[in-house]
Design an enzyme around this catalytic site. Structure first.
Site, short mmCIF file in Angstrom:
data_model
loop_
_atom_site.label_atom_id
_atom_site.label_comp_id
_atom_site.label_asym_id
_atom_site.label_seq_id
_atom_site.Cartn_x
_atom_site.Cartn_y
_atom_site.Cartn_z
N TYR A 7 0.80 -1.22 0.00
CA TYR A 7 0.00 0.00 0.00
C TYR A 7 0.84 1.27 0.00
O TYR A 7 0.30 2.37 0.00
CB TYR A 7 -0.93 0.02 1.23
CG TYR A 7 -0.15 -0.17 2.52
CD1 TYR A 7 0.39 0.92 3.18
CD2 TYR A 7 0.06 -1.43 3.05
CE1 TYR A 7 1.13 0.76 4.34
CE2 TYR A 7 0.78 -1.61 4.21
CZ TYR A 7 1.32 -0.51 4.86
OH TYR A 7 2.05 -0.69 6.00
N GLY A 8 2.15 1.15 0.01
CA GLY A 8 3.02 2.33 0.14
C GLY A 8 4.18 2.32 -0.83
O GLY A 8 3.99 2.25 -2.04
N THR A 9 5.37 2.37 -0.30
CA THR A 9 6.56 2.52 -1.15
C THR A 9 6.91 1.28 -1.96
O THR A 9 7.75 1.36 -2.85
CB THR A 9 7.79 2.95 -0.31
OG1 THR A 9 8.11 1.91 0.61
CG2 THR A 9 7.52 4.25 0.43
N LEU A 10 6.27 0.16 -1.71
CA LEU A 10 6.49 -1.04 -2.52
C LEU A 10 5.61 -1.08 -3.77
O LEU A 10 5.78 -1.95 -4.63
CB LEU A 10 6.27 -2.31 -1.69
CG LEU A 10 7.37 -2.62 -0.68
CD1 LEU A 10 6.91 -3.66 0.32
CD2 LEU A 10 8.64 -3.07 -1.39
N GLU A 75 11.10 -4.09 5.59
CA GLU A 75 10.13 -3.71 6.62
C GLU A 75 10.61 -4.02 8.04
O GLU A 75 9.90 -3.82 9.00
CB GLU A 75 8.79 -4.42 6.36
CG GLU A 75 8.22 -4.18 4.98
CD GLU A 75 7.81 -2.74 4.70
OE1 GLU A 75 7.98 -1.87 5.57
OE2 GLU A 75 7.32 -2.49 3.60
#
Length: 139
Positions: A7-10, A75
């Protein structure tokens, strides 16, 4: 093949997508229940119960075991009961119950401000646009 909700930087086109790109076998959009928080250069999610809370947009990636290991390292997830930054938790898609897999999440906001809206990408882009329009510091 391991399903992971990102949901983010990936996400594709974001700053850490390169970490998992070559290990991704497929991807498709999805949503999960939770709330996003602004941690500066990246977001965190605090999950809500199935059917509760806000919806968060992201993508379901199917990755190899090496891809999951690379994401664990990024992470700072070291395993159950370890001093992890994010926990890796099994979740289900809010709209398609047959889609389920891992997500990296926090237990609480850790004092970070909540993000309004469902999408880290849209939030980040709007934040960047506001910064570009801000007047320069005259000092």
């Amino acid at each position: 093949m391991i399903p992971v909700f990102v949901y983010g930087t990936l996400l594709e086109g974001e700053s850490n997508h390169h970490v998992v790109a070559s290990y991704t076998l497929s991807s498709r959009p999805g949503v999960v229940y939770g709330k996003l928080y602004d941690c500066g250069d990246y977001p965190a999610i605090v999950l809500a119960g199935y059917g509760d809370g806000d919806l968060v947009e992201g993508w379901w990636l199917i990755v190899t075991e090496e891809g999951l290991a690379r994401m664990d390292a990024l992470e700072e997830y070291y395993g159950p009961g370890m001093p992890n930054d994010y926990e890796r938790i099994w979740v289900r898609d809010a709209r398609r119950e047959e889609r389920e897999g891992w997500i990296y999440a926090w237990a609480d906001s850790r004092g970070c401000p909540a993000i309004s809206g469902r999408s880290w990408r849209k939030y980040r882009e709007s934040r960047q646009t506001v910064a570009e329009r801000a007047p320069a510091d005259p000092s």
